[in-house]
Design a protein around this motif. Sequence first.
Motif, short mmCIF file in Angstrom:
data_model
loop_
_atom_site.label_atom_id
_atom_site.label_comp_id
_atom_site.label_asym_id
_atom_site.label_seq_id
_atom_site.Cartn_x
_atom_site.Cartn_y
_atom_site.Cartn_z
N TRP A 139 -21.97 5.29 -51.47
CA TRP A 139 -21.66 6.72 -51.45
C TRP A 139 -22.50 7.43 -50.39
O TRP A 139 -22.02 8.38 -49.73
N SER A 140 -23.73 7.03 -50.22
CA SER A 140 -24.55 7.61 -49.16
C SER A 140 -23.95 7.32 -47.80
O SER A 140 -23.94 8.18 -46.91
N SER A 141 -23.42 6.10 -47.64
CA SER A 141 -22.76 5.76 -46.38
C SER A 141 -21.51 6.59 -46.15
O SER A 141 -21.21 6.97 -45.01
N VAL A 142 -20.77 6.86 -47.24
CA VAL A 142 -19.58 7.70 -47.12
C VAL A 142 -19.96 9.09 -46.62
O VAL A 142 -19.31 9.67 -45.74
N ALA A 143 -21.05 9.65 -47.18
CA ALA A 143 -21.50 10.98 -46.77
C ALA A 143 -21.93 10.98 -45.30
O ALA A 143 -21.60 11.91 -44.53
N ILE A 144 -22.65 9.95 -44.90
CA ILE A 144 -23.09 9.85 -43.50
C ILE A 144 -21.89 9.72 -42.57
O ILE A 144 -21.84 10.36 -41.50
N LEU A 145 -20.91 8.89 -42.98
CA LEU A 145 -19.71 8.73 -42.17
C LEU A 145 -18.99 10.05 -41.98
O LEU A 145 -18.53 10.38 -40.88
N ARG A 146 -18.91 10.84 -43.06
CA ARG A 146 -18.22 12.12 -42.95
C ARG A 146 -18.95 13.05 -41.99
O ARG A 146 -18.33 13.76 -41.18
N LEU A 147 -20.27 13.08 -42.02
CA LEU A 147 -21.03 13.94 -41.12
C LEU A 147 -20.88 13.50 -39.67
O LEU A 147 -20.71 14.32 -38.76
N VAL A 148 -20.97 12.18 -39.44
CA VAL A 148 -20.86 11.66 -38.07
C VAL A 148 -19.47 11.94 -37.50
O VAL A 148 -19.33 12.40 -36.35
N THR A 149 -18.44 11.66 -38.31
CA THR A 149 -17.07 11.88 -37.82
C THR A 149 -16.78 13.37 -37.64
O THR A 149 -15.94 13.75 -36.81
N PHE A 150 -17.45 14.24 -38.40
CA PHE A 150 -17.30 15.68 -38.19
C PHE A 150 -17.80 16.06 -36.80
O PHE A 150 -17.22 16.93 -36.12
N GLY A 151 -18.87 15.40 -36.38
CA GLY A 151 -19.36 15.65 -35.03
C GLY A 151 -18.32 15.31 -33.98
O GLY A 151 -18.17 16.02 -32.96
N PHE A 152 -17.56 14.21 -34.20
CA PHE A 152 -16.48 13.85 -33.27
C PHE A 152 -15.40 14.93 -33.27
O PHE A 152 -14.85 15.26 -32.21
N ALA A 153 -15.08 15.48 -34.45
CA ALA A 153 -14.05 16.53 -34.52
C ALA A 153 -14.49 17.78 -33.74
O ALA A 153 -13.69 18.40 -33.02
N VAL A 154 -15.76 18.14 -33.88
CA VAL A 154 -16.28 19.29 -33.15
C VAL A 154 -16.20 19.05 -31.66
O VAL A 154 -15.76 19.92 -30.87
N ALA A 155 -16.61 17.85 -31.23
CA ALA A 155 -16.58 17.53 -29.79
C ALA A 155 -15.15 17.55 -29.26
O ALA A 155 -14.91 18.03 -28.13
N ALA A 156 -14.19 17.07 -30.04
CA ALA A 156 -12.80 17.04 -29.59
C ALA A 156 -12.26 18.45 -29.39
O ALA A 156 -11.54 18.72 -28.40
N VAL A 157 -12.58 19.36 -30.30
CA VAL A 157 -12.11 20.74 -30.15
C VAL A 157 -12.75 21.40 -28.93
O VAL A 157 -12.07 22.11 -28.16
N ILE A 158 -14.03 21.17 -28.74
CA ILE A 158 -14.71 21.76 -27.59
C ILE A 158 -14.11 21.27 -26.28
O ILE A 158 -13.89 22.04 -25.33
N VAL A 159 -13.80 19.98 -26.21
CA VAL A 159 -13.29 19.39 -24.98
C VAL A 159 -11.85 19.78 -24.71
O VAL A 159 -11.45 20.05 -23.57
N HIS A 160 -11.02 19.85 -25.76
CA HIS A 160 -9.57 19.99 -25.56
C HIS A 160 -9.02 21.37 -25.90
O HIS A 160 -7.82 21.59 -25.74
N HIS A 161 -9.85 22.33 -26.34
CA HIS A 161 -9.28 23.58 -26.83
C HIS A 161 -8.58 24.38 -25.73
O HIS A 161 -7.68 25.17 -26.02
N ASP A 162 -8.98 24.18 -24.48
CA ASP A 162 -8.33 24.91 -23.40
C ASP A 162 -6.87 24.51 -23.24
O ASP A 162 -6.06 25.30 -22.73
N GLN A 163 -6.54 23.27 -23.67
CA GLN A 163 -5.17 22.80 -23.54
C GLN A 163 -4.35 23.04 -24.82
O GLN A 163 -3.15 22.76 -24.84
#
Length: 384
Positions: free
Chosen positions: A11-35
């Motif tokens: 369960w701790s790994s699940v929580a860490i995975l969610r936080l790490v993958t949230f960082g990817f979601a933030v980066a994707a929006v920052i990079v692609h929001h202009d399009q």
Amino acid sequence: MQKSDATTPLWSSVAILRLVTFGFAVAAVIVHHDQYQRPTLGWVVLGLIAVWTAFTVTAYLLKFGRRVAVVWTDVAVTCALMYTSVWILSPQQMDEIAPLITTVWASEPPIAAAVLNGRTAGVLAGIAVAIATGFSRGALTTDVTRDAVLLMGSGFVVGLASVTARRAQERMAQAARAEAATAERERLARSIHDSVLQVLARVRKRGNELGGEAAELARLAGEQEVALRSLVAAAPPESTADGTADLGPRLQVMATGTVQVSVPGTPVQLPESIVTELTSLVSEALLNVVKHAGDGANAWVLLEDLGDEVVISVRDDGAGIQAGRLDQAASDGRMGVARSIRGRVADLGGTITLETAPGAGTEWEIRIPREPDKKGRHKVGGAR
């Protein structure tokens, strides 16, 4: 003391995975929001993703979210947020297979479902997220297929690890209970040896020396000494997590000066209800030896585990049973053997045979198969 959860690290790994993958979601929006065709909606959805991330991480770490309702709500919310990509991404981004608004953040729910309920739940959650990915893309592409395989595969592997962890924890707990029970039994055995057994041995010895009525007391004391030694020496009866128990120790405690019990060196694990029935059955057979076999009769109990069936033999060297005596007793309304022994065996779906002759003793052989019969009657290892 609250029982620890073997899947807590997962369960701790699940929580860490969610936080790490949230960082990817933030980066994707920052990079692609202009399009994006609707960049504002993209930031709104990212805010919802942040809120849901905070909730699920807290829920999984603090245990209140480790429930079916929360986990499958996580699956549904993730799929719904993923589908908003249809309104956020531009047609060009869809054609170029740009990352969906959720990116790899959507990979966490199958892992959570697998940790909670095992392989099947993990695979089903992976299928649900994969279907949502296909609908969001609007086509079954190579990337969608690859994601589906990865989602289902990760759910299966993590589910297998979750089940293995829980089984290992239960086995360790069972071993600890057995060790504690054995230590307590040894302590009691030392105490009994230093008190009760020594007194019984002295009574037996002195009674034999005096003779007469004292000799009868000596014999009774000797029988109780043997029975008590057998009780102390037998392994403690204990049910396992799956509701089974070892039949051997339940039979070993029936040993006395005139009854010898032989069981396998390895446990004969059977459902607790079956062990209770077989113990009562053997006890009834030995009681019949006392009542009908005659003075001085000896009895032997043999337990065998043949894999597909369990065999119990109860034999004595007493007077035996005359031909037709059991049938006559049943017709006279005396149903002791028919109900107590044959009835129990029939209820378990087993078979029982009797070998006896006047002056040649009696032997009951009881066979209980492990698999249920065609009628579904309760047998060893089966279900009612």
